[in-house]
Design a protein around this motif. Structure first.
Motif, short mmCIF file in Angstrom:
data_model
loop_
_atom_site.label_atom_id
_atom_site.label_comp_id
_atom_site.label_asym_id
_atom_site.label_seq_id
_atom_site.Cartn_x
_atom_site.Cartn_y
_atom_site.Cartn_z
N ASN A 175 0.87 -1.18 0.00
CA ASN A 175 0.00 0.00 0.00
C ASN A 175 0.91 1.23 0.00
OD1 ASN A 175 -1.66 2.15 0.54
ND2 ASN A 175 -2.06 1.57 2.67
N PRO A 176 1.18 1.83 -1.17
CA PRO A 176 2.16 2.92 -1.23
C PRO A 176 1.63 4.22 -0.64
CG PRO A 176 1.10 2.65 -3.36
CD PRO A 176 0.57 1.54 -2.48
N ASP A 224 2.10 11.33 -1.63
CA ASP A 224 2.47 12.43 -2.53
C ASP A 224 3.23 11.93 -3.75
OD1 ASP A 224 1.26 14.22 -0.88
OD2 ASP A 224 3.11 14.82 0.16
N ILE A 225 3.95 10.81 -3.61
CA ILE A 225 4.74 10.28 -4.71
C ILE A 225 3.87 9.48 -5.68
CG2 ILE A 225 6.66 8.74 -5.34
CD1 ILE A 225 7.95 9.44 -2.66
N PHE A 226 3.00 8.63 -5.11
CA PHE A 226 2.28 7.67 -5.95
C PHE A 226 0.81 8.04 -6.19
CE2 PHE A 226 5.68 5.16 -3.91
CZ PHE A 226 6.33 4.72 -5.06
N ASN A 227 0.41 9.20 -5.71
CA ASN A 227 -1.00 9.53 -5.71
C ASN A 227 -1.67 9.48 -7.09
OD1 ASN A 227 -2.71 11.49 -6.27
ND2 ASN A 227 -1.66 13.13 -5.42
#
Length: 229
Positions: free
Chosen positions: A52-53, A59-62
């Motif tokens: 679950n990133p 903020d990186i993978f949104n």
């Protein structure tokens, strides 16, 4: 295990490389956990890991896996795996102290053949924890120069229940008794320890499984369980 760095440390302890671990976006996950294993309390290291990133890296993978974005899925999954490995390495370095950095530096020097072919070849016979034992005593050797003590300490920590005798009447000699059977892996471990810690003037004799006989020591004088010196 709940974090990506925790998983990689566990994997290395079990002899896996970072390259063996692949991170994937979890199809279903808890908002309160980073890893999404099938069984929550598992201690097994799986090579395909669902993550679950958004737990720490929203903020990186949104926007990486937005439902409306259906193009280049394979590329995005590959990119996801690379970035998570990079983030896990940053996590680990932030939690390292000075001693752990020195261990890494010396292990890299060993791989680069700075300490010779025997050390570079034989270091593969040690587990990760055993490598740390050897390298920490190498650091102590630079600080103290106490070769014999560190030779004994390293052997006793790697081979539980071994005995080391110093014989220096006619020549500087060490007698080493190891309870274990003689195997190629164990021989390589002893060779590496000798290469690093044994003073040039000393000779070492190694006895495997059976102790050499000592008068008045009944445990060493049993028939069919005695080595000759």
């Amino acid at each position: 295990m709940n974090y990506i760095w925790d998983l990689l440390i566990k994997a290395e302890d079990e002899g896996l490389s970072k390259k063996d671990i692949n991170f994937h976006l979890a199809e279903t996950y808890s908002p309160y956990m980073e890893l999404s294993p099938q069984f929550l309390n598992t201690q097994l290291v799986e090579q395909h890991v669902e993550v679950n990133p958004y737990y720490r890296y929203f903020d990186i993978f949104n926007n990486l896996f937005h439902p409306d974005n259906t193009s280049d899925r394979a590329f995005r999954e590959y990119f996801f795996d690379i970035v998570l490995h990079f983030l896990a390495d940053i996590d680990r370095m932030q939690g390292m102290n000075k001693k752990e950095f020195f261990i890494r530096f010396i292990l890299k020097d060993i791989e680069a053949n700075v300490f010779g072919n025997v050390v570079r070849h034989n270091i593969c016979s040690f587990s990760k924890k055993e490598q740390e034992i050897v390298v920490l005593n190498m650091l102590r050797l630079y600080q103290t120069g106490d070769e014999i003590y560190l030779l004994k300490d390293t052997l006793k920590r790697l081979f539980k229940g071994c005995f080391i005798y110093v014989k220096s009447e006619e020549q500087d000699e060490l007698l080493l008794y190891i309870r274990q059977k003689k195997t190629e892996q164990n021989e390589q471990k002893v060779q590496l320890i000798q290469e690093i810690f044994l003073p040039i003037s000393f000779h070492i004799e190694v006895y495997w499984q059976y102790h050499f006989g000592i008068i008045d020591a009944e445990e060493t004088m049993k028939l069919d369980r005695i080595a000759l010196y």
